[in-house]
Design a protein around this motif. Structure first.
Motif, PDB file in Angstrom:
ATOM      1  N   GLN A  91       0.819  -1.205   0.000  1.00  0.00           N
ATOM      2  CA  GLN A  91       0.000   0.000   0.000  1.00  0.00           C
ATOM      3  C   GLN A  91       0.863   1.271   0.000  1.00  0.00           C
ATOM      4  O   GLN A  91       2.039   1.254   0.365  1.00  0.00           O
ATOM      5  CB  GLN A  91      -0.898   0.004   1.234  1.00  0.00           C
ATOM      6  N   LYS A  92       0.257   2.355  -0.412  1.00  0.00           N
ATOM      7  CA  LYS A  92       0.909   3.659  -0.373  1.00  0.00           C
ATOM      8  C   LYS A  92       1.349   3.977   1.062  1.00  0.00           C
ATOM      9  O   LYS A  92       0.683   3.604   2.024  1.00  0.00           O
ATOM     10  CB  LYS A  92      -0.066   4.734  -0.862  1.00  0.00           C
ATOM     11  N   ASP A  93       2.490   4.647   1.175  1.00  0.00           N
ATOM     12  CA  ASP A  93       3.047   5.081   2.465  1.00  0.00           C
ATOM     13  C   ASP A  93       3.543   3.922   3.329  1.00  0.00           C
ATOM     14  O   ASP A  93       3.688   4.066   4.546  1.00  0.00           O
ATOM     15  CB  ASP A  93       2.038   5.915   3.262  1.00  0.00           C
ATOM     16  N   THR A  94       3.806   2.786   2.714  1.00  0.00           N
ATOM     17  CA  THR A  94       4.416   1.674   3.447  1.00  0.00           C
ATOM     18  C   THR A  94       5.919   1.923   3.594  1.00  0.00           C
ATOM     19  O   THR A  94       6.571   2.378   2.664  1.00  0.00           O
ATOM     20  CB  THR A  94       4.180   0.347   2.713  1.00  0.00           C
ATOM     21  N   MET A  95       6.456   1.613   4.763  1.00  0.00           N
ATOM     22  CA  MET A  95       7.896   1.720   4.993  1.00  0.00           C
ATOM     23  C   MET A  95       8.563   0.447   4.472  1.00  0.00           C
ATOM     24  O   MET A  95       8.173  -0.664   4.846  1.00  0.00           O
ATOM     25  CB  MET A  95       8.177   1.891   6.492  1.00  0.00           C
ATOM     26  N   VAL A  96       9.546   0.607   3.592  1.00  0.00           N
ATOM     27  CA  VAL A  96      10.187  -0.544   2.940  1.00  0.00           C
ATOM     28  C   VAL A  96      11.679  -0.535   3.232  1.00  0.00           C
ATOM     29  O   VAL A  96      12.390   0.421   2.913  1.00  0.00           O
ATOM     30  CB  VAL A  96       9.950  -0.515   1.421  1.00  0.00           C
ATOM     31  N   PHE A  97      12.168  -1.613   3.844  1.00  0.00           N
ATOM     32  CA  PHE A  97      13.584  -1.756   4.146  1.00  0.00           C
ATOM     33  C   PHE A  97      14.242  -2.703   3.153  1.00  0.00           C
ATOM     34  O   PHE A  97      13.647  -3.704   2.739  1.00  0.00           O
ATOM     35  CB  PHE A  97      13.789  -2.322   5.559  1.00  0.00           C
ATOM     36  N   ILE A  98      15.484  -2.391   2.790  1.00  0.00           N
ATOM     37  CA  ILE A  98      16.298  -3.284   1.969  1.00  0.00           C
ATOM     38  C   ILE A  98      17.283  -3.986   2.886  1.00  0.00           C
ATOM     39  O   ILE A  98      18.086  -3.334   3.560  1.00  0.00           O
ATOM     40  CB  ILE A  98      17.065  -2.507   0.874  1.00  0.00           C
ATOM     41  N   ASN A  99      17.236  -5.298   2.908  1.00  0.00           N
ATOM     42  CA  ASN A  99      18.124  -6.078   3.770  1.00  0.00           C
ATOM     43  C   ASN A  99      19.435  -6.350   3.033  1.00  0.00           C
ATOM     44  O   ASN A  99      19.606  -7.376   2.380  1.00  0.00           O
ATOM     45  CB  ASN A  99      17.439  -7.383   4.168  1.00  0.00           C
ATOM     46  N   HIS A 100      20.364  -5.395   3.137  1.00  0.00           N
ATOM     47  CA  HIS A 100      21.649  -5.532   2.446  1.00  0.00           C
ATOM     48  C   HIS A 100      22.448  -6.718   3.001  1.00  0.00           C
ATOM     49  O   HIS A 100      23.169  -7.385   2.261  1.00  0.00           O
ATOM     50  CB  HIS A 100      22.467  -4.242   2.583  1.00  0.00           C
ATOM     51  N   TRP A 101      22.336  -6.950   4.288  1.00  0.00           N
ATOM     52  CA  TRP A 101      23.045  -8.090   4.887  1.00  0.00           C
ATOM     53  C   TRP A 101      22.585  -9.391   4.238  1.00  0.00           C
ATOM     54  O   TRP A 101      23.412 -10.264   3.926  1.00  0.00           O
ATOM     55  CB  TRP A 101      22.799  -8.142   6.392  1.00  0.00           C
ATOM     56  N   ALA A 102      21.274  -9.542   4.024  1.00  0.00           N
ATOM     57  CA  ALA A 102      20.751 -10.762   3.400  1.00  0.00           C
ATOM     58  C   ALA A 102      21.262 -10.902   1.973  1.00  0.00           C
ATOM     59  O   ALA A 102      21.624 -12.003   1.534  1.00  0.00           O
ATOM     60  CB  ALA A 102      19.226 -10.746   3.425  1.00  0.00           C
ATOM     61  N   LEU A 103      21.299  -9.797   1.221  1.00  0.00           N
ATOM     62  CA  LEU A 103      21.823  -9.843  -0.145  1.00  0.00           C
ATOM     63  C   LEU A 103      23.272 -10.297  -0.153  1.00  0.00           C
ATOM     64  O   LEU A 103      23.687 -11.087  -1.006  1.00  0.00           O
ATOM     65  CB  LEU A 103      21.718  -8.464  -0.801  1.00  0.00           C
ATOM     66  N   HIS A 104      24.050  -9.793   0.788  1.00  0.00           N
ATOM     67  CA  HIS A 104      25.490 -10.079   0.819  1.00  0.00           C
ATOM     68  C   HIS A 104      25.826 -11.417   1.460  1.00  0.00           C
ATOM     69  O   HIS A 104      26.989 -11.837   1.445  1.00  0.00           O
ATOM     70  CB  HIS A 104      26.217  -8.956   1.569  1.00  0.00           C
ATOM     71  N   ASN A 105      24.826 -12.073   2.035  1.00  0.00           N
ATOM     72  CA  ASN A 105      25.055 -13.367   2.676  1.00  0.00           C
ATOM     73  C   ASN A 105      24.113 -14.444   2.150  1.00  0.00           C
ATOM     74  O   ASN A 105      23.832 -15.421   2.846  1.00  0.00           O
ATOM     75  CB  ASN A 105      24.906 -13.228   4.193  1.00  0.00           C
ATOM     76  N   ASP A 106      23.659 -14.265   0.938  1.00  0.00           N
ATOM     77  CA  ASP A 106      22.758 -15.230   0.306  1.00  0.00           C
ATOM     78  C   ASP A 106      23.579 -16.394  -0.254  1.00  0.00           C
ATOM     79  O   ASP A 106      24.262 -16.263  -1.270  1.00  0.00           O
ATOM     80  CB  ASP A 106      21.981 -14.528  -0.808  1.00  0.00           C
ATOM     81  N   SER A 107      23.498 -17.526   0.397  1.00  0.00           N
ATOM     82  CA  SER A 107      24.317 -18.681   0.000  1.00  0.00           C
ATOM     83  C   SER A 107      23.907 -19.260  -1.342  1.00  0.00           C
ATOM     84  O   SER A 107      24.672 -20.006  -1.966  1.00  0.00           O
ATOM     85  CB  SER A 107      24.249 -19.777   1.080  1.00  0.00           C
ATOM     86  N   SER A 108      22.709 -18.915  -1.822  1.00  0.00           N
ATOM     87  CA  SER A 108      22.289 -19.401  -3.139  1.00  0.00           C
ATOM     88  C   SER A 108      22.937 -18.580  -4.251  1.00  0.00           C
ATOM     89  O   SER A 108      22.918 -18.981  -5.414  1.00  0.00           O
ATOM     90  CB  SER A 108      20.760 -19.333  -3.269  1.00  0.00           C
ATOM     91  N   TYR A 109      23.495 -17.428  -3.892  1.00  0.00           N
ATOM     92  CA  TYR A 109      24.163 -16.565  -4.877  1.00  0.00           C
ATOM     93  C   TYR A 109      25.672 -16.594  -4.721  1.00  0.00           C
ATOM     94  O   TYR A 109      26.410 -16.705  -5.696  1.00  0.00           O
ATOM     95  CB  TYR A 109      23.648 -15.127  -4.735  1.00  0.00           C
ATOM     96  N   TRP A 110      26.148 -16.509  -3.473  1.00  0.00           N
ATOM     97  CA  TRP A 110      27.590 -16.444  -3.203  1.00  0.00           C
ATOM     98  C   TRP A 110      28.111 -17.829  -2.828  1.00  0.00           C
ATOM     99  O   TRP A 110      27.610 -18.443  -1.891  1.00  0.00           O
ATOM    100  CB  TRP A 110      27.879 -15.477  -2.057  1.00  0.00           C
ATOM    101  N   LYS A 111      29.118 -18.283  -3.529  1.00  0.00           N
ATOM    102  CA  LYS A 111      29.751 -19.553  -3.189  1.00  0.00           C
ATOM    103  C   LYS A 111      30.611 -19.371  -1.945  1.00  0.00           C
ATOM    104  O   LYS A 111      31.318 -18.362  -1.808  1.00  0.00           O
ATOM    105  CB  LYS A 111      30.621 -20.031  -4.359  1.00  0.00           C
ATOM    106  N   ASP A 112      30.548 -20.339  -1.027  1.00  0.00           N
ATOM    107  CA  ASP A 112      31.312 -20.250   0.231  1.00  0.00           C
ATOM    108  C   ASP A 112      31.106 -18.874   0.857  1.00  0.00           C
ATOM    109  O   ASP A 112      32.042 -18.096   1.054  1.00  0.00           O
ATOM    110  CB  ASP A 112      32.803 -20.496  -0.018  1.00  0.00           C
ATOM    111  N   VAL A 113      29.863 -18.585   1.186  1.00  0.00           N
ATOM    112  CA  VAL A 113      29.459 -17.240   1.583  1.00  0.00           C
ATOM    113  C   VAL A 113      30.224 -16.711   2.789  1.00  0.00           C
ATOM    114  O   VAL A 113      30.449 -15.500   2.916  1.00  0.00           O
ATOM    115  CB  VAL A 113      27.937 -17.221   1.849  1.00  0.00           C
ATOM    116  N   GLU A 114      30.676 -17.591   3.680  1.00  0.00           N
ATOM    117  CA  GLU A 114      31.374 -17.141   4.886  1.00  0.00           C
ATOM    118  C   GLU A 114      32.884 -16.991   4.675  1.00  0.00           C
ATOM    119  O   GLU A 114      33.600 -16.640   5.600  1.00  0.00           O
ATOM    120  CB  GLU A 114      31.102 -18.113   6.032  1.00  0.00           C
ATOM    121  N   LYS A 115      33.332 -17.235   3.471  1.00  0.00           N
ATOM    122  CA  LYS A 115      34.762 -17.149   3.170  1.00  0.00           C
ATOM    123  C   LYS A 115      35.090 -15.792   2.550  1.00  0.00           C
ATOM    124  O   LYS A 115      34.391 -15.316   1.658  1.00  0.00           O
ATOM    125  CB  LYS A 115      35.145 -18.269   2.197  1.00  0.00           C
ATOM    126  N   PHE A 116      36.171 -15.158   3.022  1.00  0.00           N
ATOM    127  CA  PHE A 116      36.638 -13.907   2.445  1.00  0.00           C
ATOM    128  C   PHE A 116      37.364 -14.238   1.144  1.00  0.00           C
ATOM    129  O   PHE A 116      38.453 -14.801   1.148  1.00  0.00           O
ATOM    130  CB  PHE A 116      37.588 -13.196   3.419  1.00  0.00           C
TER     131      PHE A 116
END
Length: 463
Positions: A351-376
């Motif tokens: 709906q209009k005027d809904t507060m929407v957050f972007i979870n950047h942490w989830a994007l950067h720790n998505d194991s389906s996208y990043w291989k070995d997500v916990e590895k630097f």
């Protein structure tokens, strides 16, 4: 009877809205009260598909900011760029601020400022014999760079004005914590404000007063033929708008102070936090640290400072910074967006005027996208030839769409120059007996920093 009728009416309206809209999954709220944590509708986007749909494909729908106490407080009632609502005024301010920032992307202005501050900071840092907090030096380095950039002031390293602003920034972050009660119960602002709220208000007033003083001093000595810094660039924009009443009305003192506030303090926090994580990951991955040094030595040597033009030859170092920004997401949950109309995302109605957050942490720790997500792993960002690859879609520390961080080009350049300076001059190691990477601490909502840690440094020999 009146109370019963009112209750039934509200319940009927509540159920009607629930049936009309196919809302995203989440707990049911109580009419008038909402959820225990927020009085307004909130949606959190956690994966790349819905984030791209909202911020890129439907950028106009999700382009505004919600009205809430903290946002109004930090932006003087929506007059800034970070918390300002989407409007013609906001678009004009972003254009003016972006043009002023580009001033530093030409020639050697930015790199000269960074290199000068690095020299002075490194001279002091090299005298440390015992394990020490490198965070203190990073904080000094970044705020002195910003002082020079915004106010053309090359201050003593212990200048009281600089130290006070740094202390204000640190105290705001720590006092603000996970938010203010006034955001959850807005009526409190008219009845009784908490002590934490009063303290944050006092600190922000002091910070804005300082910025106003700097702006006024610049006005007295302003020369359109000699643009000295970012503040002068804003004054130049105002002068250009003098014969355009509509634009001039959007560049009054309060607006210019707020633009300075956004650039100065947003740039201060994100840059120093990222560099803090960078040192942590370099200590935890000494082989990568040495590989960065070898790259820097090959591209630059030890007798001159890094330049912006060296960037194509510092790919591995830049990749390490990008991986730092993925694993050390300093803004885990971004500044909230707000919908300007009824819309939908991911198959659900918003709906209009809904507060929407972007979870950047989830994007950067998505194991389906990043291989070995916990590895630097800096190789994620490089081609087989060791050059910079296309930016991964899930790498989004600067957000995207209409609300993308306007300082991204400057920020990425300054991070690379500072990091290259650091590794060109020092080898960073953990103190004897310390074998683990510092844990995480979250001093404020959505902000993630390494736990307090100490380092040992070895000065690289100059040859």
């Amino acid at each position: 009877m009146t109370l019963v009728a009112t209750s039934v009416g509200l319940l009927t309206y509540f159920l009607y809205k629930k049936m009309k809209y196919r809302s995203p999954p989440g707990p049911w709220s109580i009419p008038l009260i909402g959820h225990w944590k927020c009085p307004t509708p909130v949606v959190v986007l956690n994966n790349l598909e819905v984030v791209i749909e909202a911020l890129v494909k439907k950028s106009a729908d999700f382009s505004s900011r919600p009205r809430f106490f903290t946002g109004e407080l930090f932006s003087q009632n929506g007059k800034g760029i970070v918390f300002g609502p989407y409007s013609a005024t906001w678009k004009f301010h972003k254009k003016v601020a972006g043009k002023a920032l580009k001033y530093y992307m030409h020639g050697e202005k930015l790199e000269n400022m960074i290199n000068d501050v690095c020299e002075r900071i490194f001279e002091r840092m090299s005298k440390e014999q015992d394990p020490f907090s490198v965070t203190d030096y990073i904080d000094k380095l970044v705020i002195h760079m910003l002082f020079n950039m915004c106010f053309a002031r090359k201050c003593d390293l212990d200048d009281p004005d600089v130290e006070r602003l740094l202390k204000i920034d640190t105290e705001v972050v720590e006092t603000f914590g996970n938010g203010l009660l006034e955001d959850l119960v807005p009526a409190m602002t008219y009845v009784y404000k908490t002590q934490r709220c009063k303290r944050v208000e006092s600190l922000l007033f002091e910070a804005l007063s300082f910025l106003k003083k700097e702006l006024n001093q610049h006005e007295e000595t302003f020369d359109p033929n000699n643009i000295r810094d970012y503040t002068d660039s804003l004054l130049f924009a105002r002068e250009e708008a003098e014969d355009k009443p509509e634009e001039a009305s959007k560049l009054t003192e309060v607006y210019l102070v707020q633009i300075l506030n956004d650039i100065f303090f947003a740039g201060l926090d994100t840059t120093k936090m990222t560099l803090d994580w960078f040192i942590c990951f370099m200590i935890a991955n000494p082989d990568f640290q040495e590989k960065c040094f070898e790259e820097i030595q090959k591209a630059i040597g030890k007798k001159r400072h890094p330049k912006a033009t060296d960037r194509p030859n510092l790919c591995f170092t830049e990749a390490c910074i990008m991986e730092t920004m993925r694993m050390g997401s300093v803004v885990g949950i971004g500044v909230p967006h707000a919908t300007i109309c009824d819309t939908n995302v991911g198959g659900y109605d918003v709906q209009k005027d809904t507060m929407v957050f972007i979870n950047h942490w989830a994007l950067h720790n998505d194991s389906s996208y990043w291989k070995d997500v916990e590895k630097f792993d800096p190789y994620r960002y490089l081609t087989k030839e060791g050059k910079m690859d296309m930016k991964p879609e899930n790498w989004m520390p600067f957000s995207a769409g209409r609300r993308v961080c306007l300082g991204e080009p400057v920020a990425r350049t300054e991070l690379l120059l500072i990091a290259s300076n650091l590794l060109q001059n020092f080898r960073f190691k953990a103190p004897p007996g310390v074998t683990h990477v510092p844990g995480m601490r979250c001093p404020t909502q959505g902000t993630e920093l390494p736990a307090f840690y100490k380092v040992v440094v070895e000065r690289r020999t100059q040859s």
